[in-house]
Design a protein around this motif. Structure first.
Motif, PDB file in Angstrom:
ATOM      1  N   GLY A 192      28.818 -15.594 -17.435  1.00  0.00           N
ATOM      2  CA  GLY A 192      29.266 -14.546 -16.531  1.00  0.00           C
ATOM      3  C   GLY A 192      30.588 -14.936 -15.908  1.00  0.00           C
ATOM      4  N   SER A 193      31.433 -13.952 -15.708  1.00  0.00           N
ATOM      5  CA  SER A 193      32.737 -14.248 -15.102  1.00  0.00           C
ATOM      6  C   SER A 193      32.585 -14.741 -13.676  1.00  0.00           C
ATOM      7  CB  SER A 193      33.641 -13.013 -15.152  1.00  0.00           C
ATOM      8  OG  SER A 193      32.999 -11.926 -14.484  1.00  0.00           O
ATOM      9  N   THR A 194      31.506 -14.321 -13.032  1.00  0.00           N
ATOM     10  CA  THR A 194      31.191 -14.808 -11.686  1.00  0.00           C
ATOM     11  C   THR A 194      29.781 -15.382 -11.696  1.00  0.00           C
ATOM     12  OG1 THR A 194      30.347 -12.635 -11.024  1.00  0.00           O
ATOM     13  CG2 THR A 194      32.677 -13.110 -10.584  1.00  0.00           C
ATOM     14  N   THR A 195      29.569 -16.347 -10.860  1.00  0.00           N
ATOM     15  CA  THR A 195      28.263 -17.006 -10.813  1.00  0.00           C
ATOM     16  C   THR A 195      27.257 -16.118 -10.090  1.00  0.00           C
ATOM     17  OG1 THR A 195      29.328 -19.170 -10.782  1.00  0.00           O
ATOM     18  CG2 THR A 195      27.027 -19.049 -10.057  1.00  0.00           C
ATOM     19  N   GLN A 196      26.113 -15.886 -10.758  1.00  0.00           N
ATOM     20  CA  GLN A 196      25.032 -15.084 -10.175  1.00  0.00           C
ATOM     21  C   GLN A 196      23.704 -15.760 -10.505  1.00  0.00           C
ATOM     22  OE1 GLN A 196      25.359 -11.112 -11.683  1.00  0.00           O
ATOM     23  NE2 GLN A 196      27.276 -10.672 -10.600  1.00  0.00           N
ATOM     24  N   THR A 197      22.782 -15.716  -9.579  1.00  0.00           N
ATOM     25  CA  THR A 197      21.476 -16.354  -9.781  1.00  0.00           C
ATOM     26  C   THR A 197      20.357 -15.384  -9.447  1.00  0.00           C
ATOM     27  OG1 THR A 197      21.427 -17.221  -7.524  1.00  0.00           O
ATOM     28  CG2 THR A 197      22.403 -18.633  -9.228  1.00  0.00           C
ATOM     29  N   SER A 198      19.265 -15.521 -10.182  1.00  0.00           N
ATOM     30  CA  SER A 198      18.023 -14.792  -9.896  1.00  0.00           C
ATOM     31  C   SER A 198      16.860 -15.724 -10.218  1.00  0.00           C
ATOM     32  CB  SER A 198      17.944 -13.509 -10.733  1.00  0.00           C
ATOM     33  OG  SER A 198      17.887 -13.813 -12.113  1.00  0.00           O
ATOM     34  N   ALA A 199      15.653 -15.204 -10.103  1.00  0.00           N
ATOM     35  CA  ALA A 199      14.486 -16.070 -10.285  1.00  0.00           C
ATOM     36  C   ALA A 199      14.414 -16.645 -11.696  1.00  0.00           C
ATOM     37  CB  ALA A 199      13.206 -15.288  -9.976  1.00  0.00           C
ATOM     38  N   HIS A 200      14.769 -15.848 -12.705  1.00  0.00           N
ATOM     39  CA  HIS A 200      14.602 -16.280 -14.088  1.00  0.00           C
ATOM     40  C   HIS A 200      15.921 -16.452 -14.828  1.00  0.00           C
ATOM     41  CE1 HIS A 200      10.665 -14.506 -13.103  1.00  0.00           C
ATOM     42  NE2 HIS A 200      10.171 -15.371 -13.978  1.00  0.00           N
ATOM     43  N   GLU A 201      17.058 -16.221 -14.175  1.00  0.00           N
ATOM     44  CA  GLU A 201      18.316 -16.263 -14.910  1.00  0.00           C
ATOM     45  C   GLU A 201      19.440 -16.742 -13.999  1.00  0.00           C
ATOM     46  OE1 GLU A 201      21.252 -13.173 -17.351  1.00  0.00           O
ATOM     47  OE2 GLU A 201      19.137 -12.679 -17.016  1.00  0.00           O
ATOM     48  N   VAL A 202      20.327 -17.535 -14.595  1.00  0.00           N
ATOM     49  CA  VAL A 202      21.516 -18.012 -13.896  1.00  0.00           C
ATOM     50  C   VAL A 202      22.722 -17.685 -14.772  1.00  0.00           C
ATOM     51  CG1 VAL A 202      22.744 -20.000 -12.947  1.00  0.00           C
ATOM     52  CG2 VAL A 202      20.233 -19.871 -12.768  1.00  0.00           C
ATOM     53  N   ALA A 203      23.667 -16.919 -14.240  1.00  0.00           N
ATOM     54  CA  ALA A 203      24.906 -16.603 -14.954  1.00  0.00           C
ATOM     55  C   ALA A 203      26.012 -17.492 -14.410  1.00  0.00           C
ATOM     56  CB  ALA A 203      25.263 -15.134 -14.783  1.00  0.00           C
ATOM     57  N   ILE A 204      26.650 -18.232 -15.321  1.00  0.00           N
ATOM     58  CA  ILE A 204      27.714 -19.154 -14.916  1.00  0.00           C
ATOM     59  C   ILE A 204      28.938 -18.909 -15.785  1.00  0.00           C
ATOM     60  CG2 ILE A 204      26.134 -20.931 -14.055  1.00  0.00           C
ATOM     61  CD1 ILE A 204      26.461 -22.389 -16.695  1.00  0.00           C
ATOM     62  N   SER A 205      30.097 -19.267 -15.248  1.00  0.00           N
ATOM     63  CA  SER A 205      31.345 -19.098 -16.002  1.00  0.00           C
ATOM     64  C   SER A 205      31.621 -20.348 -16.830  1.00  0.00           C
ATOM     65  CB  SER A 205      32.501 -18.839 -15.028  1.00  0.00           C
ATOM     66  OG  SER A 205      32.592 -19.914 -14.094  1.00  0.00           O
ATOM     67  N   SER A 206      30.760 -20.539 -17.854  1.00  0.00           N
ATOM     68  CA  SER A 206      30.885 -21.716 -18.721  1.00  0.00           C
ATOM     69  C   SER A 206      31.748 -21.375 -19.919  1.00  0.00           C
ATOM     70  CB  SER A 206      29.502 -22.175 -19.183  1.00  0.00           C
ATOM     71  OG  SER A 206      29.613 -23.122 -20.217  1.00  0.00           O
ATOM     72  N   PRO A 207      32.883 -22.070 -20.100  1.00  0.00           N
ATOM     73  CA  PRO A 207      33.709 -21.823 -21.288  1.00  0.00           C
ATOM     74  C   PRO A 207      32.951 -22.066 -22.590  1.00  0.00           C
ATOM     75  CG  PRO A 207      34.907 -23.092 -19.662  1.00  0.00           C
ATOM     76  CD  PRO A 207      33.489 -23.044 -19.193  1.00  0.00           C
ATOM     77  N   TRP A 208      32.050 -23.037 -22.593  1.00  0.00           N
ATOM     78  CA  TRP A 208      31.300 -23.341 -23.823  1.00  0.00           C
ATOM     79  C   TRP A 208      30.408 -22.159 -24.203  1.00  0.00           C
ATOM     80  CZ3 TRP A 208      26.632 -23.784 -26.144  1.00  0.00           C
ATOM     81  CH2 TRP A 208      26.545 -24.578 -27.296  1.00  0.00           C
ATOM     82  N   LEU A 209      29.694 -21.583 -23.243  1.00  0.00           N
ATOM     83  CA  LEU A 209      28.855 -20.416 -23.524  1.00  0.00           C
ATOM     84  C   LEU A 209      29.706 -19.223 -23.958  1.00  0.00           C
ATOM     85  CD1 LEU A 209      26.263 -20.559 -20.585  1.00  0.00           C
ATOM     86  CD2 LEU A 209      25.956 -21.347 -22.940  1.00  0.00           C
ATOM     87  N   ARG A 210      30.874 -19.090 -23.312  1.00  0.00           N
ATOM     88  CA  ARG A 210      31.752 -17.974 -23.672  1.00  0.00           C
ATOM     89  C   ARG A 210      32.299 -18.137 -25.084  1.00  0.00           C
ATOM     90  NH1 ARG A 210      36.771 -18.681 -20.470  1.00  0.00           N
ATOM     91  NH2 ARG A 210      37.051 -20.214 -22.148  1.00  0.00           N
ATOM     92  N   ASP A 211      32.818 -19.326 -25.395  1.00  0.00           N
ATOM     93  CA  ASP A 211      33.457 -19.533 -26.693  1.00  0.00           C
ATOM     94  C   ASP A 211      32.456 -19.493 -27.832  1.00  0.00           C
ATOM     95  OD1 ASP A 211      35.761 -19.797 -25.266  1.00  0.00           O
ATOM     96  OD2 ASP A 211      35.752 -22.002 -25.293  1.00  0.00           O
ATOM     97  N   ASN A 212      31.242 -19.958 -27.629  1.00  0.00           N
ATOM     98  CA  ASN A 212      30.231 -19.993 -28.689  1.00  0.00           C
ATOM     99  C   ASN A 212      29.318 -18.764 -28.680  1.00  0.00           C
ATOM    100  OD1 ASN A 212      30.335 -22.843 -30.056  1.00  0.00           O
ATOM    101  ND2 ASN A 212      30.567 -23.235 -27.855  1.00  0.00           N
ATOM    102  N   LYS A 213      29.590 -17.834 -27.752  1.00  0.00           N
ATOM    103  CA  LYS A 213      28.794 -16.594 -27.663  1.00  0.00           C
ATOM    104  C   LYS A 213      27.295 -16.908 -27.671  1.00  0.00           C
ATOM    105  CE  LYS A 213      32.360 -13.958 -30.115  1.00  0.00           C
ATOM    106  NZ  LYS A 213      32.658 -13.127 -31.294  1.00  0.00           N
ATOM    107  N   ALA A 214      26.921 -17.795 -26.779  1.00  0.00           N
ATOM    108  CA  ALA A 214      25.546 -18.293 -26.765  1.00  0.00           C
ATOM    109  C   ALA A 214      24.943 -18.178 -25.374  1.00  0.00           C
ATOM    110  CB  ALA A 214      25.503 -19.748 -27.228  1.00  0.00           C
ATOM    111  N   ASP A 215      23.627 -18.046 -25.367  1.00  0.00           N
ATOM    112  CA  ASP A 215      22.829 -18.139 -24.153  1.00  0.00           C
ATOM    113  C   ASP A 215      21.874 -19.319 -24.313  1.00  0.00           C
ATOM    114  OD1 ASP A 215      24.002 -15.863 -23.060  1.00  0.00           O
ATOM    115  OD2 ASP A 215      22.510 -14.537 -23.993  1.00  0.00           O
ATOM    116  N   VAL A 216      21.468 -19.881 -23.195  1.00  0.00           N
ATOM    117  CA  VAL A 216      20.568 -21.037 -23.204  1.00  0.00           C
ATOM    118  C   VAL A 216      19.335 -20.700 -22.373  1.00  0.00           C
ATOM    119  CG1 VAL A 216      20.277 -23.466 -22.569  1.00  0.00           C
ATOM    120  CG2 VAL A 216      22.466 -22.670 -23.493  1.00  0.00           C
TER     121      VAL A 216
END
Length: 644
Positions: free
Chosen positions: A142-166
């Motif tokens: 995520g372009s901005t960091t957001q958190t919820s009970a089951h999901e965390v969105a972070i501005s990770s270049p590795w996740l962005r470049d590899n089009k991956a979720d963990v």
């Protein structure tokens, strides 16, 4: 938990031709080539092999039609695999481990990059497991960091470049949740992290390994203090060799989450007064093995958008993931099918044993009663004893010379004697045999109830396992409840009642005793008439002086003698006819009546068991027919999967 076998040979299709079929095929081809020697003849086009999506649809329909997998979410997994093939998506990476493995620390060490992201990422990663955190937490870009009970969105270049979720799965010492396992199945790459102290000794960890053993891009990472040591993974590899076959061995790597986190701390100190050390960060982070693991994961998901030859599906990576789900689904369906086959076979064996025991018990009772060719034979000594008592009566108290005095008492005398002496021991034997039939009925009823209550196939809970293996039927139970009443309505006189009826027939109106009395009356009347007539003639001769007194007396005496002789002769004939009637009308008919009564009572005492056998055999035939259809469909799916 021992890993389930990957394939079950019992449910695999056998597509082979017999020698006769091959011979016929060879002859057919020879004749065809002889009739059409020109090379222009072409074979009919063959149907294209089924696609992965088509096989997933078939397996999904099979699982839905026959709910086999009660404890797993295979319908959801198959639906997810189908959706992944139809729609573009990001790559999925899973990191899974128990609480001692350091799975959360590995995810933090891999994606908390102070050089490429801001401090919010560090805070979000540090707080995701605080409090009552769920078993599975997803990390997305995520372009901005957001958190919820089951999901965390972070501005990770590795996740962005590899089009991956963990997805990060941290389980305890109990089996992982189904939702967590669903996430592992739908992931394109899985890292199973093991602690150095526990390795593969955890039952839950071995269970997850057995679920994912054949999955592409499965990596076993050992969290150790010295990941760069050459022997760091030797013990783990040796243990794996004892658990999995050589073609299922996953890739093994060594990492150190402690070393990686210390390196990150050197780059972004959290303690005041600590200085930033790029040299310590570089040496420690590279030496931890985490960057190498990230590079390996990037390589694994790099084929996400590569073209595929199967129906222009854009991702061979998604095909790998879907095919693993398909293969594992076929394996699990085959394993469940083997359990269904065993349960049906066991139920069939139990019913066959009950049927054999019922038949043997019924035959034994009939044999003990002496039933042959539908007749229950009366022992000769019993018949002889009853006949002797009647002979003694007719030759003693009812002798021919006493008939004029006892004529009115003849039937009552016969009734008195026969009630006490006509087959009394045989009647006791029949009453005892009736008790055996009652005991047989109770025993078979108990065996039926035991079969229905102890066999898994007849248990109501088995309906949630698989309809194919369940013989539970409310109709069956209701029918058997009615059969219980039918099989227990046996009284002590049920078998001896024909004997009592035939015994009373001896002295019943129109019976042998009445016929005997009628003939005795005629004989006595004839004798009396002849005797009185002779006396009258003698007296008349004397009165008329036709003869002397001696002659007249002689005529009267002769007539009386002839009357006595006639009475004796008539009585003997009447007795012979009486005993013939007793033999044919009473004793002979009694054997037939007793044979019918015995067979009916045996049928009644075994009625519940025979009803249970007939109904369960019908249910078994239906279930086995449905199971054969299931096996044929599963075999076609497996054959199509092998052709992919």
């Amino acid at each position: 938990m021992v890993p389930a076998p990957r394939r079950l040979a019992t449910l695999r299709p056998c597509f082979c031709r017999t020698s006769a079929a091959r011979t016929a095929l060879t002859r057919s081809r020879s004749l065809s080539s002889a009739a059409s020697p020109t090379p222009s003849a072409s074979a009919p086009p063959t149907a294209p092999p089924p696609t992965t999506a088509e096989l997933l649809v078939d397996l999904r329909d099979l699982v839905g039609r026959y709910p086999l997998l009660r404890e797993t979410s295979w319908a959801t997994r198959l639906d997810g695999a189908l959706a992944d093939l139809k729609h573009p998506r990001r790559a999925r990476i899973a990191v899974v481990g128990d609480k001692q493995s350091g799975a959360s620390a590995l995810v933090t060490a891999a994606f908390d990059d102070p050089l490429a992201s801001d401090g919010e990422v560090t805070v979000a990663l540090a707080s995701r497991r605080l409090g009552d955190a769920p078993e599975a937490v997803a990390l997305t870009y995520g372009s901005t960091t957001q958190t919820s009970a089951h999901e965390v969105a972070i501005s990770s270049p590795w996740l962005r470049d590899n089009k991956a979720d963990v997805v990060e799965v941290v389980h305890g010492d109990v089996p992982a949740l189904q939702s967590s396992l669903d996430a592992l199945y739908s992931s394109d790459a899985v890292v199973l992290l093991l602690s150095e102290s526990r390795g593969l000794t955890s039952t839950t960890t071995r269970s997850i390994l057995s679920e994912l053993a054949s999955k592409p891009n499965l990596i076993l990472a050992l969290n150790t203090l010295e990941p760069s040591h050459p022997s760091a993974t030797k013990a783990l590899e040796a243990h794996l060799a004892t658990l999995l076959s050589p073609d299922s061995q996953p890739e093994v790597r060594a990492v150190s989450t402690e070393q990686a986190l210390e390196a990150l701390e050197a780059l972004a100190p959290t303690e005041p007064g600590h200085e930033v050390s790029y040299e310590k960060f570089s040496a420690g982070y590279v030496g931890s093995g985490v960057p190498q693991l990230k590079d390996r994961l990037a390589q694994a998901v790099s084929t996400l958008d590569a073209p595929s030859a199967e129906n222009n599906v854009p991702s061979s990576l998604r095909l790998q993931t879907a095919r693993h789900t398909l293969a594992k689904g076929v394996d699990v369906a085959a394993f469940e099918g083997a359990k269904i086959a065993d349960r049906l076979h066991q139920a069939a064996s139990d019913v066959a044993a009950l049927s054999f025991e019922t038949t043997e018990a019924a035959d034994a009772v009939l044999a003990s009663l002496g039933v042959e060719d539908g007749l229950l034979k009366i022992p000769n000594e019993e018949v002889a004893a009853a006949s002797a008592e009647l002979h003694e009566l007719l030759d003693g108290r009812l002798a021919w010379y006493l008939l004029p005095l006892r004529l009115d008492d003849l039937t009552s005398e016969i009734a008195l004697v026969t009630s006490a002496t006509y087959l009394p021991h045989f009647e006791s034997h029949l009453i005892y045999s009736t008790g055996r039939l009652v005991s047989l009925s109770s025993s078979l009823s108990t065996k039926v109830d035991t079969l229905l209550s102890t066999s898994p196939a007849f248990s109501p809970s088995s309906r949630t396992d698989s309809p194919l293996s369940s013989l539970y039927s409310p109709t069956l139970l209701n029918t058997l409840a009615q059969a219980t009443v039918e099989s227990t309505t046996i009284s002590s006189s049920s078998l001896s009642s024909p004997l009592i009826a035939r015994r009373s027939q001896l002295t019943a109106p129109g019976g042998p005793a009445e016929v005997l009395q009628s003939r005795a009356q005629k004989s006595v009347a004839s004798a009396m008439s002849l005797s009185l007539g002779s006396v009258a003639v003698g007296v008349g001769m004397q009165v008329m002086e036709y003869a002397e007194l001696a002659t007249s007396g002689g005529v009267a005496l002769l007539g009386t003698t002839m009357a006595a002789w006639g009475l004796q002769r008539g009585w003997e004939k009447a007795k012979k006819r009486f005993f013939v009637d007793v033999e044919k009308r009473v004793t002979g008919g009694l054997e037939e009546d007793l044979g019918i009564a015995a067979q009916r009572l045996v049928e009644r005492s075994t009625y519940k068991a025979r009803t249970a056998i007939a109904l369960t055999e019908e249910l078994l035939r239906k279930k086995q027919g449905d199971f054969e259809q299931f096996k044929a469909r599963l075999a076609r799916i497996e054959e199509g999967r092998r052709k992919l």
